[in-house]
Motif scaffolding. Structure first.
Motif, PDB file in Angstrom:
ATOM      1  N   ASN A  15       0.588  -1.410   0.069  1.00 34.33           N
ATOM      2  CA  ASN A  15       0.090   0.546  -0.022  1.00 34.33           C
ATOM      3  C   ASN A  15       0.993   0.985   0.332  1.00 34.33           C
ATOM      4  OD1 ASN A  15       0.827   0.077   2.686  1.00 34.33           O
ATOM      5  ND2 ASN A  15      -0.807   0.357   3.271  1.00 34.33           N
ATOM      6  N   ARG A  16       0.091   2.064  -0.691  1.00 42.63           N
ATOM      7  CA  ARG A  16       1.128   3.374  -0.824  1.00 42.63           C
ATOM      8  C   ARG A  16       2.723   3.890  -0.670  1.00 42.63           C
ATOM      9  NH1 ARG A  16      -1.810   9.227   1.438  1.00 42.63           N
ATOM     10  NH2 ARG A  16      -3.057   7.745   1.527  1.00 42.63           N
ATOM     11  N   VAL A  69       1.671 -12.789  -7.267  1.00 45.73           N
ATOM     12  CA  VAL A  69       1.126 -11.610  -8.079  1.00 45.73           C
ATOM     13  C   VAL A  69       1.183 -11.126  -7.146  1.00 45.73           C
ATOM     14  CG1 VAL A  69      -1.687 -11.096  -8.613  1.00 45.73           C
ATOM     15  CG2 VAL A  69      -0.313 -13.995  -9.144  1.00 45.73           C
ATOM     16  N   CYS A  70       1.532  -9.615  -7.424  1.00 42.94           N
ATOM     17  CA  CYS A  70       1.737  -8.444  -6.887  1.00 42.94           C
ATOM     18  C   CYS A  70       0.164  -7.532  -7.324  1.00 42.94           C
ATOM     19  CB  CYS A  70       2.988  -7.688  -7.133  1.00 42.94           C
ATOM     20  SG  CYS A  70       4.493  -8.400  -7.153  1.00 42.94           S
ATOM     21  N   TYR A  71       0.170  -6.621  -5.816  1.00 40.29           N
ATOM     22  CA  TYR A  71      -0.929  -6.419  -6.079  1.00 40.29           C
ATOM     23  C   TYR A  71      -0.764  -4.553  -5.241  1.00 40.29           C
ATOM     24  CZ  TYR A  71      -4.391  -9.715  -6.448  1.00 40.29           C
ATOM     25  OH  TYR A  71      -5.363 -11.021  -7.686  1.00 40.29           O
ATOM     26  N   GLY A  72      -0.847  -3.925  -5.572  1.00 39.21           N
ATOM     27  CA  GLY A  72      -0.658  -2.428  -4.727  1.00 39.21           C
ATOM     28  C   GLY A  72      -1.944  -0.973  -4.946  1.00 39.21           C
ATOM     29  N   SER A  73      -1.775  -0.425  -4.233  1.00 42.59           N
ATOM     30  CA  SER A  73      -2.809   0.776  -3.797  1.00 42.59           C
ATOM     31  C   SER A  73      -2.360   2.196  -3.658  1.00 42.59           C
ATOM     32  CB  SER A  73      -4.095   0.585  -3.662  1.00 42.59           C
ATOM     33  OG  SER A  73      -3.335   0.689  -1.741  1.00 42.59           O
ATOM     34  N   HIS A  74      -2.494   3.169  -4.488  1.00 42.30           N
ATOM     35  CA  HIS A  74      -1.782   4.258  -4.158  1.00 42.30           C
ATOM     36  C   HIS A  74      -2.930   5.497  -4.713  1.00 42.30           C
ATOM     37  CE1 HIS A  74       1.208   7.771  -3.962  1.00 42.30           C
ATOM     38  NE2 HIS A  74       2.094   6.786  -3.795  1.00 42.30           N
ATOM     39  N   LEU A 123       4.854   5.434  -9.789  1.00 46.64           N
ATOM     40  CA  LEU A 123       5.939   4.196 -10.334  1.00 46.64           C
ATOM     41  C   LEU A 123       5.545   3.206  -9.810  1.00 46.64           C
ATOM     42  CD1 LEU A 123       8.027   3.754 -12.753  1.00 46.64           C
ATOM     43  CD2 LEU A 123       9.403   4.948 -10.935  1.00 46.64           C
ATOM     44  N   SER A 124       5.353   3.239  -7.976  1.00 50.44           N
ATOM     45  CA  SER A 124       5.208   1.769  -7.400  1.00 50.44           C
ATOM     46  C   SER A 124       4.430   1.236  -8.295  1.00 50.44           C
ATOM     47  CB  SER A 124       5.250   1.775  -6.269  1.00 50.44           C
ATOM     48  OG  SER A 124       3.918   2.528  -5.706  1.00 50.44           O
ATOM     49  N   LEU A 125       3.287   1.325  -8.582  1.00 51.82           N
ATOM     50  CA  LEU A 125       2.258   0.567  -9.651  1.00 51.82           C
ATOM     51  C   LEU A 125       2.838   0.017 -10.457  1.00 51.82           C
ATOM     52  CD1 LEU A 125      -1.310   3.013  -8.712  1.00 51.82           C
ATOM     53  CD2 LEU A 125       0.382   1.166  -7.351  1.00 51.82           C
ATOM     54  N   GLN A 126       4.102   0.306 -11.249  1.00 48.45           N
ATOM     55  CA  GLN A 126       4.053  -0.146 -12.474  1.00 48.45           C
ATOM     56  C   GLN A 126       4.620  -1.506 -12.019  1.00 48.45           C
ATOM     57  OE1 GLN A 126       3.085   1.668 -15.729  1.00 48.45           O
ATOM     58  NE2 GLN A 126       1.514   2.923 -13.931  1.00 48.45           N
ATOM     59  N   ALA A 127       4.894  -1.534 -11.496  1.00 48.57           N
ATOM     60  CA  ALA A 127       5.320  -3.493 -11.048  1.00 48.57           C
ATOM     61  C   ALA A 127       4.625  -4.685 -10.670  1.00 48.57           C
ATOM     62  CB  ALA A 127       6.261  -3.437 -10.147  1.00 48.57           C
ATOM     63  N   ASP A 166     -10.928  -4.218   3.259  1.00 52.00           N
ATOM     64  CA  ASP A 166     -11.662  -4.900   2.322  1.00 52.00           C
ATOM     65  C   ASP A 166     -10.410  -5.033   1.081  1.00 52.00           C
ATOM     66  OD1 ASP A 166     -14.420  -4.644   0.960  1.00 52.00           O
ATOM     67  OD2 ASP A 166     -12.881  -3.213   0.429  1.00 52.00           O
ATOM     68  N   PHE A 167      -9.685  -4.169   0.345  1.00 51.85           N
ATOM     69  CA  PHE A 167      -8.686  -4.939  -0.327  1.00 51.85           C
ATOM     70  C   PHE A 167      -8.449  -5.964   0.120  1.00 51.85           C
ATOM     71  CE2 PHE A 167      -5.194  -5.157  -2.581  1.00 51.85           C
ATOM     72  CZ  PHE A 167      -5.177  -4.002  -4.295  1.00 51.85           C
ATOM     73  N   CYS A 168      -7.563  -6.331   1.639  1.00 57.46           N
ATOM     74  CA  CYS A 168      -6.892  -7.805   1.192  1.00 57.46           C
ATOM     75  C   CYS A 168      -8.187  -8.572   0.841  1.00 57.46           C
ATOM     76  CB  CYS A 168      -6.522  -7.755   3.284  1.00 57.46           C
ATOM     77  SG  CYS A 168      -4.889  -6.922   2.765  1.00 57.46           S
ATOM     78  N   LYS A 169      -9.381  -8.854   2.035  1.00 54.42           N
ATOM     79  CA  LYS A 169     -10.160  -9.297   0.953  1.00 54.42           C
ATOM     80  C   LYS A 169     -11.025  -9.770  -0.058  1.00 54.42           C
ATOM     81  CE  LYS A 169     -14.910 -10.559   3.947  1.00 54.42           C
ATOM     82  NZ  LYS A 169     -15.580 -10.168   4.396  1.00 54.42           N
TER      83      LYS A 169
END
Length: 340
Positions: free
Chosen positions: A8-9, A31-36, A42-46, A67-70
């Motif tokens: 996260n961020r 599998v990589c998930y991200g939020s910002h 740029l971190s979300l590009q990976a 909620d995101f994790c669930k």
């Protein structure tokens, strides 16, 4: 079996950490998930999957993270933002089967976030030398602290007790030339009168640490520990000239890392920052997370982000042996942006 990892961020350098986890030497599938809040960060590009993060505080933010994790069946959550709030409600993630890479010792985590509290907890111990410092919340306290440090023969700097990186850090320099400054690089220097004048404009301000300026090399010790805080490996990274870093085999720095680990029992990946003054390494701060420069340290051959994930998942691995005594640097990397 594929595992889902969530950042996260984070800083932009999380781009490297996601790729290190995904491109691991064991061929494990992630599998990589991200939020910002910035969907173009740029971190979300990976990320394999990313979403725009709402700007929330406290429990509302934790609600979002749960909620995101669930929703995404996250196996391992690696937080940077709101670590303390997330740690306080870590049981909510346990209930949905998400492992959270965070220190659950709440008093310890609070002290590491509020630097003056952490300094206070280490005073009188032999863990690591502490720079001389004072805490100020009023202009008069700031002035008294400055004068005491000057009288003690120190140059003076100050920074907020709760900040990351160099945010809010200033060095007091009374020999600056205002005209020359206009034609030079923007720096962190400020005169005492400028600082005192700004702080005098309010009755009370957020706490500042007014402290001796540590003038020599800065060293980050990137550490990996198990879930109980037992140290697995510590790699010192000295910031040299320009963009040059040296990964050092230094017994004194290794001893500092061992003493910090024994006293604090910080789990997973964390970072100890020290700076030298007259040859003595003194504590700057401890970051209870992967450091922004960890990707440089990983050139030692130790894939800390991946090993931290293996640690929290309870997967065994041989104790890593880093390649030390090397120099490293970095270049900008062009990245084609994904469509948001």
């Amino acid at each position: 079996m594929t595992k889902n990892i969530y950042f996260n961020r984070w800083f932009s350098t999380a781009y490297h950490y996601m790729n290190m986890i995904r491109d691991n030497p064991d061929g494990e599938n992630f599998v990589c998930y991200g939020s910002h809040p910035d969907p173009g960060h740029l971190s979300l590009q990976a990320c394999d999957y990313a979403e725009k993060e709402p700007v929330l505080q406290g429990t509302e933010y934790v609600d979002y993270a749960v909620d995101f994790c669930k929703r995404n069946r996250i196996d391992v959550f690696i937080p940077r933002l709101m670590m303390l709030e997330i740690a306080k409600e870590a049981s909510r993630f346990d209930e949905i089967g998400t492992k959270v890479m965070v220190c659950r010792d709440i008093p310890l985590l609070e002290r590491m976030i509020e630097k003056d509290l952490f300094y206070e907890s280490l005073q009188g111990t032999d863990v690591v030398p502490i720079p001389e410092y004072y805490v100020a919340e009023t202009a008069s306290q700031f002035k008294d602290a400055y004068e005491a440090l000057i009288e003690g023969g120190h140059k003076v700097c100050f920074k907020p007790t709760n900040s990351e990186g160099g945010m809010g850090f200033r060095v007091i320099d009374n020999d600056r030339n205002a005209l020359k400054d206009l034609y030079g690089w923007v720096g962190s220097s400020i005169s005492f009168e400028q600082a005192y004048g700004a702080l005098s404009s309010v009755e009370r301000f957020p706490k500042l640490m007014v402290m001796e300026l540590l003038e020599e090399d800065e060293i980050s010790i990137d550490c990996l520990a198990d879930g109980n805080g037992e140290l697995i490996v510590a790699i010192p990274r000295r910031k040299s000239t320009g963009r040059i870093y040296e990964l050092e085999d230094d017994p004194e720095l290794a001893a500092i890392a061992a003493r910090v680990a024994a006293r604090c029992r910080i789990p997973y990946a964390y970072n100890i920052q020290v700076k030298l003054n007259k040859g003595v390494p003194k504590l700057l701060e401890i970051n209870p997370r992967m450091s922004g420069g960890l990707y440089i340290t990983c050139l030692s051959g130790v894939n800390m982000p991946y090993l931290a994930v293996k640690t929290i998942l309870g997967q065994p691995f041989d104790k890593p042996v880093p390649l030390l005594g090397i120099k490293a640097s970095y270049l900008e990397l062009p990245v084609l942006m994904k469509e948001s």
